[in-house]
Enzyme design. Structure first.
Site, short mmCIF file in Angstrom:
data_model
loop_
_atom_site.label_atom_id
_atom_site.label_comp_id
_atom_site.label_asym_id
_atom_site.label_seq_id
_atom_site.Cartn_x
_atom_site.Cartn_y
_atom_site.Cartn_z
N VAL A 52 0.82 -1.22 0.00
CA VAL A 52 0.00 0.00 0.00
C VAL A 52 0.86 1.27 0.00
O VAL A 52 0.38 2.35 -0.35
CB VAL A 52 -0.94 -0.02 1.23
CG1 VAL A 52 -0.15 0.17 2.52
CG2 VAL A 52 -2.06 1.00 1.11
N LYS A 53 2.12 1.14 0.35
CA LYS A 53 2.99 2.32 0.50
C LYS A 53 3.26 3.04 -0.82
O LYS A 53 3.73 4.19 -0.81
CB LYS A 53 4.32 1.91 1.14
CG LYS A 53 4.20 1.45 2.58
CD LYS A 53 3.81 2.59 3.51
CE LYS A 53 3.88 2.17 4.96
NZ LYS A 53 3.57 3.27 5.89
N LEU A 54 2.97 2.41 -1.95
CA LEU A 54 3.19 3.09 -3.23
C LEU A 54 2.34 4.36 -3.33
O LEU A 54 2.76 5.36 -3.92
CB LEU A 54 2.87 2.15 -4.40
CG LEU A 54 3.13 2.71 -5.79
CD1 LEU A 54 4.60 3.09 -5.97
CD2 LEU A 54 2.71 1.72 -6.87
N ALA A 57 4.02 7.09 -1.10
CA ALA A 57 5.30 7.49 -1.69
C ALA A 57 5.07 8.41 -2.88
O ALA A 57 5.73 9.46 -3.02
CB ALA A 57 6.09 6.26 -2.10
#
Length: 321
Positions: free
Chosen positions: A40-42, A45
């Protein structure tokens, strides 16, 4: 057919797994790991880099620097590579070896901080290194995922509306708490639009995010040794703390059913299944932030699990076929 020109263009916001046939409880997982960053960090970021470009902090020649235990580091390495920036990821020995290799594979530089901070963790030491690096080099830009409004706004704009769109009947939303970006974005969205949905934050035992006492943690992803600045607990209805041994057991139980998820997902699923009463007809969604590939050397490794949590955390051995 879907064609993308950049790794940041692949965001799947409509992929869910129904766990009710496997666990007899009405729990649906929103799967966030099927992108080029694997988590999910995309979303965070991409949002933080784009905001830094728009306000002029990031420009040609800038070096992105960020503290990360793994998943955001991988995501930022991919975004930086796609946009032509250098990236320095500051992490610690507890980060997954697989994540470190992926960060370096994308061309980023890895700094591993080995000196614990006063709380016994590494986050304070990592942040101190980041700050000192930015002070000594004007080209370094710290996005600061722990305080960036763009972190939670990414999920306010994408993750939460996607859940809202596909689940018009929803009683519980379970969200893991790391930097609390996903939690805050979704909680703010639903408190404004559907306040009847109960927001349940899931954290690891040993994390200080919600005021609990610190203790050693071995699985990167959820939990902090320093309360994130973006956290506003007034948007949260309930907090559940999960022992990391339960995280391991749940990940392995999911794997025995063919679902290979990461540590953060195992923590959230463990909390949700224990929280939902048997026989309930309530509708629940849990956000699954990651997949299993980053954890093959740790929570899917019998030796590591036995050394970290004891042999009982390994779980039953599947019978031969």
């Amino acid at each position: 057919m879907r064609i993308v020109q950049s790794p940041v263009d692949l965001i799947l916001d409509d992929l869910y797994v129904d766990l009710e046939p496997s666990f007899s409880k009405p729990l649906v997982l929103k799967c966030e790991g099927f992108n080029f960053a694997g988590s999910v960090k995309l979303k965070a970021a991409t949002a933080m880099v784009e905001a830094a470009e728009q306000d002029g902090r990031l420009r040609p020649g800038s070096v992105i620097v960020e503290s990360s235990s793994g998943n955001l580091g991988v995501a930022l390495a991919i975004v930086a590579a796609a946009r032509g920036y250098q990236f320095v990821c500051v992490t610690d020995p507890r980060s997954n070896p697989a994540s470190r290799r992926l960060i370096e594979a994308a061309g980023a530089h890895l700094v591993i901080i080995t000196e614990p901070d006063s709380a016994g963790g590494f986050l304070g030491s990592r942040i101190r290194y980041v700050k000192e690096s930015c002070e000594s080099n004007p080209d370094y830009v710290w996005l600061n995922q722990y305080a960036s409004e763009n972190n939670w706004e990414a999920h306010y704009q994408t993750t939460a509306p996607a859940i809202d769109k596909h689940h018009d009947k929803l009683d519980y939303l379970f969200i893991g708490a790391g930097t609390t970006g996903t939690l805050m974005g979704c909680a703010r969205y639903f408190k404004e639009r559907r306040p009847d949905v109960r927001i349940i934050a899931v954290d690891s035992v040993g994390s200080v995010t919600f005021g609990a006492a610190p203790s050693p943690r071995y699985i990167p992803g959820l939990g902090t040794s320093r309360r994130p600045e973006i956290l506003d607990a007034s948007y949260v209805d309930e907090v559940i703390l999960v022992p990391e041994a339960d995280t391991v057991r749940m990940c392995r139980e999911l794997a025995r059913k063919g679902f290979l998820f990461g540590g953060s997902t195992g923590t959230v699923v463990s909390a949700a299944l224990n929280r939902l009463p048997a026989g309930t007809d309530a509708k629940a969604v849990a956000i699954a932030p990651d997949l299993a590939d980053r954890y093959v050397d740790t929570l899917y490794n019998d030796v590591w699990v036995s050394e970290s949590f004891g042999h009982s955390a390994i779980g039953p051995t599947p019978p031969p076929r």
